[in-house]
Design a protein around this motif. Structure first.
Motif, short mmCIF file in Angstrom:
data_model
loop_
_atom_site.label_atom_id
_atom_site.label_comp_id
_atom_site.label_asym_id
_atom_site.label_seq_id
_atom_site.Cartn_x
_atom_site.Cartn_y
_atom_site.Cartn_z
N UNK A 2 -2.89 0.88 8.27
CA UNK A 2 -3.32 1.47 7.00
C UNK A 2 -2.47 2.71 6.70
N UNK A 3 -2.20 3.54 7.73
CA UNK A 3 -1.38 4.73 7.53
C UNK A 3 0.01 4.34 7.04
N UNK A 4 0.56 3.29 7.62
CA UNK A 4 1.88 2.79 7.20
C UNK A 4 1.84 2.35 5.74
N UNK A 5 0.78 1.64 5.35
CA UNK A 5 0.63 1.20 3.96
C UNK A 5 0.51 2.38 3.01
N UNK A 6 -0.24 3.40 3.43
CA UNK A 6 -0.42 4.60 2.60
C UNK A 6 0.92 5.31 2.38
N UNK A 7 1.69 5.47 3.46
CA UNK A 7 2.98 6.15 3.34
C UNK A 7 3.95 5.34 2.47
N UNK A 8 3.95 4.01 2.65
CA UNK A 8 4.79 3.16 1.81
C UNK A 8 4.36 3.25 0.35
N UNK A 9 3.03 3.28 0.13
CA UNK A 9 2.52 3.36 -1.24
C UNK A 9 2.94 4.68 -1.89
N UNK A 10 2.88 5.78 -1.14
CA UNK A 10 3.29 7.08 -1.69
C UNK A 10 4.77 7.03 -2.10
N UNK A 11 5.61 6.51 -1.21
CA UNK A 11 7.04 6.42 -1.52
C UNK A 11 7.30 5.54 -2.72
N UNK A 12 6.64 4.38 -2.77
CA UNK A 12 6.84 3.45 -3.88
C UNK A 12 6.37 4.05 -5.20
N UNK A 130 6.14 -8.27 -5.86
CA UNK A 130 6.67 -8.72 -4.55
C UNK A 130 6.08 -7.96 -3.37
N UNK A 131 5.84 -6.66 -3.58
CA UNK A 131 5.25 -5.86 -2.50
C UNK A 131 3.83 -6.35 -2.21
N UNK A 132 3.03 -6.56 -3.26
CA UNK A 132 1.66 -7.02 -3.07
C UNK A 132 1.62 -8.40 -2.43
N UNK A 133 2.62 -9.24 -2.75
CA UNK A 133 2.67 -10.57 -2.15
C UNK A 133 3.05 -10.52 -0.67
N UNK A 134 3.79 -9.48 -0.28
CA UNK A 134 4.29 -9.43 1.10
C UNK A 134 3.33 -8.71 2.06
N UNK A 135 2.23 -8.17 1.53
CA UNK A 135 1.25 -7.48 2.38
C UNK A 135 -0.12 -8.16 2.22
N UNK A 136 -1.05 -7.82 3.09
CA UNK A 136 -2.38 -8.40 3.03
C UNK A 136 -3.25 -7.76 1.97
N UNK A 138 -5.99 -6.03 2.23
CA UNK A 138 -6.38 -4.66 2.57
C UNK A 138 -5.31 -3.66 2.20
N UNK A 139 -4.05 -4.04 2.41
CA UNK A 139 -2.94 -3.15 2.06
C UNK A 139 -2.81 -3.01 0.54
N UNK A 140 -3.08 -4.10 -0.19
CA UNK A 140 -3.02 -4.02 -1.66
C UNK A 140 -4.06 -3.04 -2.17
N UNK A 141 -5.27 -3.11 -1.60
CA UNK A 141 -6.33 -2.16 -1.98
C UNK A 141 -5.90 -0.73 -1.65
N UNK A 142 -5.28 -0.53 -0.47
CA UNK A 142 -4.81 0.80 -0.08
C UNK A 142 -3.74 1.29 -1.05
N UNK A 143 -2.81 0.42 -1.42
CA UNK A 143 -1.77 0.78 -2.39
C UNK A 143 -2.41 1.25 -3.70
N UNK A 144 -3.36 0.46 -4.22
CA UNK A 144 -3.99 0.78 -5.50
C UNK A 144 -4.74 2.11 -5.44
N UNK A 145 -5.46 2.35 -4.34
CA UNK A 145 -6.19 3.61 -4.20
C UNK A 145 -5.23 4.79 -4.16
N UNK A 146 -4.14 4.64 -3.39
CA UNK A 146 -3.15 5.72 -3.30
C UNK A 146 -2.51 5.96 -4.66
#
Length: 199
Positions: A2-12, A130-136, A138-146
């Motif tokens: 989840x931390x990895x997804x959050x950091x990737x989401x911030x960068x993206x 493509x990012x949302x397709x390549x992650x699960x 839970x990660x999509x939800x984390x991306x959206x929240x971030x």
């Protein structure tokens, strides 16, 4: 994970929304001295970003449901193509991303800000899918929240930039270089991590 997804989401989010800082700062400049400008811009930005995320999630759900899993890594070609196109435009010097033109003649209203944000986010949808397709899921939800949490930060930065023109000029000067580099890197990462082309 989840931390990895959050950091990737911030960068993206930062990379795909640098240009929004300039556009929003122009809205702040236009609405200077008017009551409620910050609230209207904040609400409009949230509506625009929710629209972009909604479109990206719907497209990725549809693609994920109807496409075989081995095809999904090839969606990395979308950010790669967008990045190469942005790099080509920057190299030729014909980048037509005129931020002033985007808000010319527009009043600082909630729906105006939302509309400009959504219209300006077409490339964001192309990157997010493509990012949302390549992650699960839970990660999509984390991306959206971030992303939604960072909207308020983005609006605050834009308000800060609106009162400090030299910062806006620096962002405007480097955005056309940073954006293609990150998109190309993201596209290559999705292709390689998904095993596209036997990589």
């Amino acid at each position: 994970m989840i931390l990895s997804s959050v950091l990737q989401a911030i960068g993206l989010f930062l990379v795909t929304n640098i240009d929004d800082i300039i556009v929003l700062s122009l809205f702040f400049a236009r609405g200077a001295g008017q009551r409620g400008t910050t609230a209207r811009i904040l609400i409009g930005q949230y509506l625009g970003v929710i629209g972009i995320l909604g479109a990206a999630v719907l497209v990725s759900l549809g693609a994920g449901a109807f496409l075989p899993p081995e095809v999904i890594p090839y969606f990395g070609l979308i950010p790669l193509g967008l990045g190469l196109w942005a790099a080509w435009k920057a190299w030729r010097g014909d980048d037509d991303d005129d931020d002033d033109a985007k808000i010319e003649g527009k009043k600082v209203g909630v729906w105006t800000v939302a509309g400009v944000t959504f219209a300006n986010g077409g490339d964001n949808i192309g990157v997010y899918v493509p990012v949302f397709l390549s992650v699960g899921p839970g990660a999509v939800v984390a991306y959206c929240i971030v992303f939604l949490a960072l909207v308020a930060v983005l609006v605050g930065l834009a308000k800060f930039v609106a009162t400090r023109r030299p910062i806006a000029e620096v962002l405007e000067r480097w955005e056309h270089i940073l954006f293609p580099i990150v998109l190309i890197g993201l596209g290559v990462f999705i292709l390689i991590s998904g095993g596209a082309f036997g990589l």
